[in-house]
Design a protein around this motif. Structure first.
Motif, mmCIF file in Angstrom:
data_model
loop_
_atom_site.group_PDB
_atom_site.id
_atom_site.type_symbol
_atom_site.label_atom_id
_atom_site.label_comp_id
_atom_site.label_asym_id
_atom_site.label_seq_id
_atom_site.Cartn_x
_atom_site.Cartn_y
_atom_site.Cartn_z
ATOM 1 N N PHE A 1 0.832 -1.204 0.000
ATOM 2 C CA PHE A 1 0.000 0.000 0.000
ATOM 3 C C PHE A 1 0.866 1.254 0.000
ATOM 4 O O PHE A 1 2.081 1.220 0.244
ATOM 5 N N ALA A 2 0.217 2.388 -0.258
ATOM 6 C CA ALA A 2 0.849 3.701 -0.171
ATOM 7 C C ALA A 2 -0.216 4.700 0.263
ATOM 8 O O ALA A 2 -1.421 4.459 0.083
ATOM 9 N N LEU A 3 0.219 5.808 0.846
ATOM 10 C CA LEU A 3 -0.687 6.868 1.298
ATOM 11 C C LEU A 3 -0.584 8.070 0.371
ATOM 12 O O LEU A 3 0.509 8.435 -0.072
ATOM 13 N N THR A 4 -1.712 8.694 0.097
ATOM 14 C CA THR A 4 -1.703 9.979 -0.598
ATOM 15 C C THR A 4 -2.552 10.969 0.195
ATOM 16 O O THR A 4 -3.571 10.597 0.781
ATOM 17 N N ILE A 5 -2.114 12.213 0.217
ATOM 18 C CA ILE A 5 -2.844 13.293 0.876
ATOM 19 C C ILE A 5 -3.419 14.181 -0.210
ATOM 20 O O ILE A 5 -2.675 14.691 -1.066
ATOM 21 N N LEU A 6 -4.733 14.379 -0.193
ATOM 22 C CA LEU A 6 -5.391 15.208 -1.188
ATOM 23 C C LEU A 6 -6.034 16.418 -0.518
ATOM 24 O O LEU A 6 -6.539 16.326 0.609
ATOM 25 N N LYS A 7 -6.012 17.524 -1.216
ATOM 26 C CA LYS A 7 -6.696 18.728 -0.756
ATOM 27 C C LYS A 7 -7.470 19.297 -1.924
ATOM 28 O O LYS A 7 -6.903 19.538 -2.987
ATOM 29 N N ASN A 8 -8.762 19.470 -1.717
ATOM 30 C CA ASN A 8 -9.649 19.919 -2.797
ATOM 31 C C ASN A 8 -9.523 19.027 -4.027
ATOM 32 O O ASN A 8 -9.595 19.484 -5.167
ATOM 33 N N GLY A 9 -9.299 17.728 -3.770
ATOM 34 C CA GLY A 9 -9.214 16.758 -4.848
ATOM 35 C C GLY A 9 -7.862 16.654 -5.515
ATOM 36 O O GLY A 9 -7.661 15.796 -6.367
ATOM 37 N N LEU A 10 -6.910 17.523 -5.152
ATOM 38 C CA LEU A 10 -5.581 17.495 -5.750
ATOM 39 C C LEU A 10 -4.598 16.773 -4.841
ATOM 40 O O LEU A 10 -4.592 16.999 -3.627
ATOM 41 N N GLN A 11 -3.757 15.921 -5.425
ATOM 42 C CA GLN A 11 -2.774 15.194 -4.632
ATOM 43 C C GLN A 11 -1.663 16.146 -4.203
ATOM 44 O O GLN A 11 -0.977 16.740 -5.021
ATOM 45 N N MET A 12 -1.453 16.244 -2.900
ATOM 46 C CA MET A 12 -0.429 17.122 -2.351
ATOM 47 C C MET A 12 0.817 16.347 -1.932
ATOM 48 O O MET A 12 1.930 16.866 -2.009
ATOM 49 N N GLU A 13 0.633 15.121 -1.456
ATOM 50 C CA GLU A 13 1.749 14.316 -0.983
ATOM 51 C C GLU A 13 1.485 12.858 -1.318
ATOM 52 O O GLU A 13 0.331 12.440 -1.497
ATOM 53 N N ARG A 14 2.564 12.104 -1.396
ATOM 54 C CA ARG A 14 2.459 10.650 -1.547
ATOM 55 C C ARG A 14 3.565 10.029 -0.725
ATOM 56 O O ARG A 14 4.720 10.425 -0.811
ATOM 57 N N TRP A 15 3.214 9.027 0.099
ATOM 58 C CA TRP A 15 4.194 8.367 0.966
ATOM 59 C C TRP A 15 4.043 6.857 0.881
ATOM 60 O O TRP A 15 2.932 6.360 0.973
ATOM 61 N N PRO A 16 5.138 6.116 0.703
ATOM 62 C CA PRO A 16 6.467 6.594 0.343
ATOM 63 C C PRO A 16 6.429 7.293 -1.013
ATOM 64 O O PRO A 16 5.584 6.991 -1.848
#
Length: 676
Positions: free
Chosen positions: A640-655
């Protein structure tokens, strides 16, 4: 095509972009980039012979690290950077231009203290030369002085496009991609596009082809023959392996003649020649370190010995010398001009050796022998191990297979859009991704300082297949194939854990034996100070997977608005499962300023949704994910991986360019990982 783009100012690259910046206006990051990248050439033949370029190189340091470059850049004046911008571009100029072109000759003689105007004129000269290249080849071809051939357009390995299992002939038992790729129609497209382009650029179609990396197989022969190509060239290893498959004894003299490829299953036949491996590699890898006169003598003597050892031939022997024409000359002194002048002078007046093009030879002396079986392989070790078999290569092939399946399904659903520009661009992106040079850098056989760049470019082309058609690419395309995360960022679990899911660090030990990923140490985000997560922890017991996310902002606060923020946990394995963590108003509270409530929704591969019962977000975010909900059995992988979205836009991805992977544990997990 790329030369035309440069000549017409339709494209830009980082080296050209940095060269165009006035030296006095270079930002710190530009200065560091130039010092790191403007010495990428052969030191012995391109830097050291030029005193000013060599002086700048010594000033930077031969093996300077990025940290050292950040320090030494302060020693460089604006004039130093300007001279470096000019010398990097000047060093790549062919000696012909240094001798005959007034501007290039002037700059070489001047050597230092260049002006911005001189730099701009030099860069304009590069564009001019790019524009002259195709017309010059066309002119020489029309004179019969050279013969122009082609490869398939984006340089794919044709046998692997026809069938990735063709690799098994030379590599029996090697690892295969998960999905067998069988698309001879793509091979046909790549050939036809090359021929159409050559017809437009040169006024006619080539008669011959060097298939990318000399790669051949019996499946591709009818496709090539139907395209109108009359001959193919490959390596001697293919010939000798083919003859052995036919049960024939081989001898060296078998090499110096053309053959018909006449396969019973094909119905088509084509002529093929086979390069002398040792002679070709001598020019490519050996003679650069030899005195030019001795190198020429050695080459001619070798060719004469071939004739002597072949007895009384009834017609002239054909000795094919084939090499990557662009790769070797920077390793020769004076870009190989001394060697080439001596070689052509010797050949022009030689009483025994005659130069010829392949088509000229075949018109006079067509093949007399036939191969009824053809070995599947390339010029490298007579196999395809560079491009398939390693898990990195295979993963690239699987991404291509999935993208192609997506495209064909899209076309089937939207037949009316087949001619749309977006659809055509999506297919073009796929054909680019089929090129061989991406997989050249995957696996453990080849590496470069720019591995990560090649990797990202390949995955960007795969992404574009989806993006052009308005679809989000699969999460797995974000994961680097070649690039590795920095050591120390990721620690794997060492014992089973069952933390209390309350959004608080209940005690120091509840997550201590789990795994962790320190996002704050990663170089993956451009704006680390603005990142949402500072660390990610994970672990498991026999029934659940646990996630903990440490944030850089207080979660349980009335002042923080998280309503537009969403965390996605995307599972690569098992596929098509996703968890969405988001915040919503507390409808039970009459206080409009009350903090938002956190919730987690699981979407499974069937499109069904389930609310996770164990989710909490106070000082940290914690959740429990039952293995049963993601359809994972004991000893099956979870990735798996994590993504952070704000207003539908990807801001971060980890790793950043990787993933977290583990196997659902057994009761023996603690014993397996126990250490004294």
């Amino acid at each position: 095509a790329q030369l035309e783009d440069y000549a017409e100012t339709r494209c830009m690259d980082s080296w050209l972009e940095k060269s165009l910046i006035p030296a006095k206006d270079l930002a710190v990051k530009d200065q560091c980039w130039i010092l790191e990248n403007f010495f990428f050439c052969n030191w012995e033949t391109m830097i050291f012979p030029n005193p000013r370029y060599s002086e700048l190189f010594e000033k930077r340091g031969k093996y300077a690290s990025r940290f050292e470059i950040e320090r030494t850049r302060t020693y460089f004046s604006a004039q130093d950077f300007l001279d470096l911008q000019v010398w990097f571009n000047l060093a790549w100029m062919d000696p012909l231009w240094k001798e005959k072109d007034p501007l290039v000759s002037h700059l070489c003689k001047k050597g230092r203290d260049f002006s911005e105007g001189e730099k701009i004129m030099l860069l304009a000269k590069q564009k001019e030369i790019c524009g002259l290249t195709t017309p010059k080849h066309k002119e020489l071809w029309e004179k019969g002085q050279i013969e122009v051939t082609t490869t398939p357009f984006y340089h794919p390995i044709l046998p692997l496009l026809c069938d990735t299992d063709s690799a098994q002939m030379a590599m029996p038992g090697s690892l295969k991609p998960k999905t067998r790729f069988q698309h001879p129609e793509d091979a046909q497209h790549q050939i036809e596009q090359a021929l159409l382009y050559m017809e437009r650029a040169m006024g006619r179609r080539p008669k011959g082809m060097w298939p990318s990396e000399g790669s051949v197989s019996d499946e591709m022969i009818p496709i090539v023959a139907e395209s109108g190509i009359q001959w193919l060239a490959t390596d001697e290893g293919i010939l000798f392996n083919s003859l052995r498959m036919m049960g024939e004894k081989t001898q060296r003299s078998d090499l110096y003649q053309p053959y018909w490829i006449d396969l019973p299953s094909s119905g088509k036949k084509i002529q093929m020649i086979f390069r002398d491996h040792a002679l070709s590699d001598a020019l490519g890898f050996v003679y650069a370190r030899t005195d030019p006169r001795k190198a020429v003598e050695d080459l001619l003597n070798r060719i004469l010995k071939i004739g002597e050892s072949s007895g009384r031939a009834t017609r002239p022997l054909l000795v094919p010398i084939i090499l990557d024409g662009e790769n070797c000359w920077e390793h020769y002194r004076n870009d190989g001009h001394d060697f080439l002048k001596m070689l052509y002078a010797a050949l022009s007046n030689h009483p025994v050796i005659e130069t010829t093009t392949i088509s000229q030879y075949l018109e006079k002396f067509p093949a007399e022998r036939s191969l009824t079986k053809l070995w599947s392989g390339s010029w490298i070790n007579s196999n395809f191990s560079i491009w398939i078999g390693h898990h990195e290569d295979n993963r690239a092939w699987d991404l291509v297979s999935e993208a192609r399946k997506f495209l064909t399904e899209y076309d089937a659903k939207h037949p009316e859009k087949k001619e749309d520009i977006a659809t055509q661009k999506a297919w073009e992106s796929l054909y680019i991704a089929e090129g061989s040079d991406w997989c050249w850098w995957y696996g453990d056989q080849n590496s470069t300082a720019h591995d990560s760049v090649f990797d990202e470019l390949f995955r960007n082309h795969i992404k574009n297949v989806y993006l052009f058609l308005g679809e989000n690419p699969p999460e797995k395309v974000n994961i680097a194939i070649k690039g590795k995360e920095q050591k120390g960022l990721h620690l794997a679990p060492v014992a089973l854990i069952t933390p209390k899911v309350d959004g608080l660090v209940t005690n120091y030990y509840e997550w201590r034996s789990g795994g962790s990923y320190q996002t704050a140490l990663s170089g993956g985000t451009m704006h680390q100070a603005e990142a949402f997560l500072s660390a990610m922890h994970y672990g498991f017991d026999l029934e659940n997977m646990y996630l903990r996310m440490d944030t850089k902002i207080p979660l349980y606060s009335k002042e923080i608005d998280l309503s537009e923020t969403k965390i996605k946990v995307t599972f690569i394995e098992p596929q098509d499962h996703e968890i969405q963590i988001e915040w919503e108003p507390n409808l039970d509270s009459t206080d409009k300023t009350a903090p938002l409530l956190i919730k987690a929704i699981l979407l499974n591969s069937k499109g069904e949704t389930t609310h996770l019962s164990q989710i909490a977000g106070k000082k940290i975010i914690e959740c429990a994910i039952p293995f049963s909900l993601i359809s994972t059995q004991i000893n099956e992988p979870v990735e798996f991986a994590l993504t952070i979205l704000k207003n539908g836009l990807q801001m971060e991805r980890w790793p950043h360019q990787s993933s977290i992977r583990f196997t659902r544990p057994t009761e023996q997990f603690d014993l397996d990982y126990w250490t004294a």
